[in-house]
Write a protein that holds these residues in place. Structure first.
Motif, PDB file in Angstrom:
ATOM      1  N   ILE A 123      -0.954  -2.112 -16.207  1.00  0.00           N
ATOM      2  CA  ILE A 123       0.154  -1.287 -15.718  1.00  0.00           C
ATOM      3  C   ILE A 123      -0.179   0.200 -15.891  1.00  0.00           C
ATOM      4  O   ILE A 123      -0.560   0.645 -16.975  1.00  0.00           O
ATOM      5  N   ILE A 124      -0.061   0.956 -14.809  1.00  0.00           N
ATOM      6  CA  ILE A 124      -0.244   2.409 -14.824  1.00  0.00           C
ATOM      7  C   ILE A 124       1.122   3.032 -15.091  1.00  0.00           C
ATOM      8  O   ILE A 124       2.113   2.665 -14.451  1.00  0.00           O
ATOM      9  N   THR A 125       1.185   3.975 -16.023  1.00  0.00           N
ATOM     10  CA  THR A 125       2.478   4.545 -16.396  1.00  0.00           C
ATOM     11  C   THR A 125       2.464   6.066 -16.330  1.00  0.00           C
ATOM     12  O   THR A 125       1.417   6.708 -16.422  1.00  0.00           O
ATOM     13  N   ALA A 126       3.645   6.626 -16.174  1.00  0.00           N
ATOM     14  CA  ALA A 126       3.830   8.082 -16.217  1.00  0.00           C
ATOM     15  C   ALA A 126       5.292   8.347 -16.544  1.00  0.00           C
ATOM     16  O   ALA A 126       6.160   7.489 -16.344  1.00  0.00           O
ATOM     17  N   THR A 127       5.563   9.532 -17.068  1.00  0.00           N
ATOM     18  CA  THR A 127       6.933   9.970 -17.347  1.00  0.00           C
ATOM     19  C   THR A 127       7.158  11.268 -16.597  1.00  0.00           C
ATOM     20  O   THR A 127       6.456  12.253 -16.830  1.00  0.00           O
ATOM     21  N   LEU A 128       8.140  11.267 -15.681  1.00  0.00           N
ATOM     22  CA  LEU A 128       8.280  12.351 -14.717  1.00  0.00           C
ATOM     23  C   LEU A 128       9.747  12.699 -14.484  1.00  0.00           C
ATOM     24  O   LEU A 128      10.613  11.822 -14.535  1.00  0.00           O
ATOM     25  N   PRO A 129      10.042  13.974 -14.160  1.00  0.00           N
ATOM     26  CA  PRO A 129      11.412  14.326 -13.788  1.00  0.00           C
ATOM     27  C   PRO A 129      11.746  13.939 -12.346  1.00  0.00           C
ATOM     28  O   PRO A 129      12.906  13.802 -11.981  1.00  0.00           O
ATOM     29  N   TRP A 130      10.711  13.790 -11.523  1.00  0.00           N
ATOM     30  CA  TRP A 130      10.887  13.348 -10.139  1.00  0.00           C
ATOM     31  C   TRP A 130       9.577  12.763  -9.633  1.00  0.00           C
ATOM     32  O   TRP A 130       8.509  13.021 -10.195  1.00  0.00           O
ATOM     33  N   LEU A 131       9.670  11.983  -8.564  1.00  0.00           N
ATOM     34  CA  LEU A 131       8.467  11.437  -7.947  1.00  0.00           C
ATOM     35  C   LEU A 131       8.749  11.102  -6.497  1.00  0.00           C
ATOM     36  O   LEU A 131       9.908  10.938  -6.087  1.00  0.00           O
ATOM     37  N   LYS A 132       7.681  11.025  -5.736  1.00  0.00           N
ATOM     38  CA  LYS A 132       7.784  10.686  -4.320  1.00  0.00           C
ATOM     39  C   LYS A 132       6.898   9.476  -4.043  1.00  0.00           C
ATOM     40  O   LYS A 132       5.743   9.431  -4.477  1.00  0.00           O
ATOM     41  N   ILE A 133       7.442   8.512  -3.338  1.00  0.00           N
ATOM     42  CA  ILE A 133       6.705   7.312  -2.957  1.00  0.00           C
ATOM     43  C   ILE A 133       6.674   7.235  -1.439  1.00  0.00           C
ATOM     44  O   ILE A 133       7.718   7.330  -0.785  1.00  0.00           O
ATOM     45  N   SER A 134       5.479   7.109  -0.871  1.00  0.00           N
ATOM     46  CA  SER A 134       5.361   6.994   0.585  1.00  0.00           C
ATOM     47  C   SER A 134       4.433   5.841   0.922  1.00  0.00           C
ATOM     48  O   SER A 134       3.484   5.554   0.193  1.00  0.00           O
ATOM     49  N   SER A 135       4.741   5.171   2.039  1.00  0.00           N
ATOM     50  CA  SER A 135       3.968   4.002   2.447  1.00  0.00           C
ATOM     51  C   SER A 135       3.861   3.972   3.962  1.00  0.00           C
ATOM     52  O   SER A 135       4.794   4.375   4.669  1.00  0.00           O
ATOM     53  N   PRO A 136       2.731   3.496   4.494  1.00  0.00           N
ATOM     54  CA  PRO A 136       2.623   3.366   5.958  1.00  0.00           C
ATOM     55  C   PRO A 136       3.504   2.244   6.506  1.00  0.00           C
ATOM     56  O   PRO A 136       3.789   2.209   7.700  1.00  0.00           O
ATOM     57  N   ASN A 137       3.905   1.338   5.631  1.00  0.00           N
ATOM     58  CA  ASN A 137       4.757   0.217   6.039  1.00  0.00           C
ATOM     59  C   ASN A 137       6.091   0.274   5.296  1.00  0.00           C
ATOM     60  O   ASN A 137       6.202   0.890   4.246  1.00  0.00           O
ATOM     61  N   SER A 173       0.853  -1.185   0.000  1.00  0.00           N
ATOM     62  CA  SER A 173       0.000   0.000   0.000  1.00  0.00           C
ATOM     63  C   SER A 173       0.892   1.240   0.000  1.00  0.00           C
ATOM     64  O   SER A 173       1.770   1.383   0.857  1.00  0.00           O
ATOM     65  N   CYS A 174       0.687   2.136  -0.973  1.00  0.00           N
ATOM     66  CA  CYS A 174       1.552   3.306  -1.063  1.00  0.00           C
ATOM     67  C   CYS A 174       0.876   4.419  -1.850  1.00  0.00           C
ATOM     68  O   CYS A 174      -0.160   4.212  -2.492  1.00  0.00           O
ATOM     69  N   ALA A 175       1.458   5.598  -1.759  1.00  0.00           N
ATOM     70  CA  ALA A 175       1.028   6.752  -2.542  1.00  0.00           C
ATOM     71  C   ALA A 175       2.209   7.232  -3.359  1.00  0.00           C
ATOM     72  O   ALA A 175       3.341   7.292  -2.857  1.00  0.00           O
ATOM     73  N   ILE A 176       1.961   7.561  -4.616  1.00  0.00           N
ATOM     74  CA  ILE A 176       3.018   8.016  -5.518  1.00  0.00           C
ATOM     75  C   ILE A 176       2.576   9.321  -6.148  1.00  0.00           C
ATOM     76  O   ILE A 176       1.470   9.424  -6.700  1.00  0.00           O
TER      77      ILE A 176
END
Length: 299
Positions: free
Chosen positions: A248-262, A179-182
Motif C-alpha cells: 500500500i502506497i500512502t500519503a497525508t495531504l490537505p487535498w488531492l486530485k485523481i484523474s483517469s482516462p476511464n 488506471s489513474c493519476a493522483i
C-alpha cells in the motif's frame, strides 16, 4: 433540574422497529431530556428534518443508522449557517457502522444516545469532493467500491460487516485495476490501482482499515493506494493489522486530485459518485460532533 435543549433523532426507516432504541429514548426522556424522532423514507428526508430541527432550535441532531445516514446528514449540516447549526450525534444502527466503530461509539443504543446528547463536543473535519459532495468517513475507489456497492442486502443482514469481505472473495474473478493519476502537495503517482482509500476516518467496507492512522481533526486526509496483485493478502492484512503494508502506497495531504482516462466510481461513505476527475479537499473543523473521550480518531 435545568431545562435541557431539544434533541431531534433522524432515524433511518430500517431501524424504526428497534425495541432497544425505543426503550433507550423513553429512558432518557424520563430523565428530562426532550427528544423527538423523525423517520426517513426516501432521499432528501434527512435534509427536510434538519431544517425542522433548526426551526425548533434543536441543540443536537442524531443520525440513527449506518454510514450512509451519517453522510446524508453531514451533507445537509454543512449548508446550515454555523450560528444555527446543531451538533451532530451518532447512533449506530447500520450493517457495518464503519465510522462509529472506528470512533469508538458504543453499540448499545442507550449508551450511544446518551453520548450523542450529553457527550463532549469536538470540531471535526469534513471532506469535499468536486465542490458539491461531502464525506465524513472515507472515499473508496476500485475493487473495494465494487464490493461494497454489490454486496447483497441479505448477506449484509446475515453477516454484518464481514459480509463485504466474503462477497469480495466470491468476486475475485472480476478483479480489475483502475488506471489513474493522483497528485497533491509534494505527491505524484500514476499507475494501476486495485483499491484507493481517501480517509478522514480509518475504515470502510465493513472493517477494512485502509487508512489506519487517519485523524478527523488534523486538517488532513490519509491516502492509501493498493497497487499489488496480492489483493487477498492485502485485504486480510487490513482486517487484522494496523501495521503499514508494503503493498500500500500512502500519503497525508490537505487535498488531492485523481484523474483517469476511464470512468471510475468512488463510494463516499457508501454513496456512489462516478466520473473521470475527482478533486478532494479537507474542510478543517467543519462540524461539531459528540464523540467518546478516548476517541482514537482525535489528535
Amino acid at each position: 433540574m435545568e431545562k435541557q435543549a431539544l434533541t431531534l433523532v433522524i432515524l433511518n426507516g430500517k431501524g424504526a422497529g428497534n425495541e432497544a432504541l425505543r426503550a433507550a429514548i423513553n429512558a432518557l426522556r424520563d430523565e428530562g431530556y426532550p427528544i423527538e424522532v423523525r423517520v426517513t423514507w426516501e432521499t432528501g428526508d434527512s435534509e427536510r428534518y434538519l431544517q425542522e430541527a433548526v426551526a425548533l432550535r434543536a441543540a443536537t441532531v442524531v443520525a440513527g443508522g449506518g454510514d450512509g445516514t451519517i453522510n446524508e446528514l453531514a451533507n445537509a449540516l454543512i449548508h446550515i449557517a454555523p450560528s444555527s447549526r446543531p451538533v451532530l450525534g451518532i447512533l449506530p444502527l447500520g450493517t457495518a457502522n464503519d465510522f462509529a466503530t472506528s470512533a469508538g461509539i458504543p453499540e448499545d443504543p442507550q449508551a450511544a444516545l446518551r453520548l450523542a446528547i450529553a457527550g463532549r463536543t469536538v470540531n471535526i473535519d469534513l471532506a469535499r469532493v468536486n465542490q458539491d459532495r461531502y464525506f465524513i468517513n472515507m472515499a473508496t475507489g476500485g475493487f473495494g467500491t465494487r464490493i461494497t456497492t454489490e454486496t447483497p442486502e441479505k448477506l449484509k443482514s446475515a453477516l454484518g460487516g464481514v459480509s463485504y469481505f466474503i462477497h469480495g472473495l466470491m468476486r475475485m474473478d472480476t478483479l480489475k485495476a483502475d488506471s489513474c493519476a493522483i497528485s497533491g502537495p509534494n505527491f505524484n503517482w500514476h499507475g494501476d490501482a486495485l483499491a484507493i482509500g481517501v480517509g478522514n476516518g480509518r475504515q470502510a467496507g465493513g472493517g477494512q482499515r485502509l487508512c489506519p492512522r487517519a485523524l478527523i481533526n488534523d486538517g488532513l486526509l490519509d491516502l492509501s493506494i493498493v497497487n499489488s496483485q496480492e489483493l487477498l493478502s492485502t485485504l486480510l492484512h487490513s482486517l487484522t493489522s494496523d501495521e503499514q503494508n508494503p503493498n500500500i502506497i500512502t500519503a497525508t495531504l490537505p487535498w488531492l486530485k485523481i484523474s483517469s482516462p476511464n470512468e471510475m466510481t468512488f463510494n463516499l461513505d457508501g454513496e456512489p459518485l462516478s466520473g473521470t476527475e475527482f478533486h478532494i479537499e479537507v474542510i478543517p473543523g467543519a462540524l461539531a460532533c459528540r464523540l467518546p473521550p478516548q476517541c482514537e480518531l482525535l489528535s
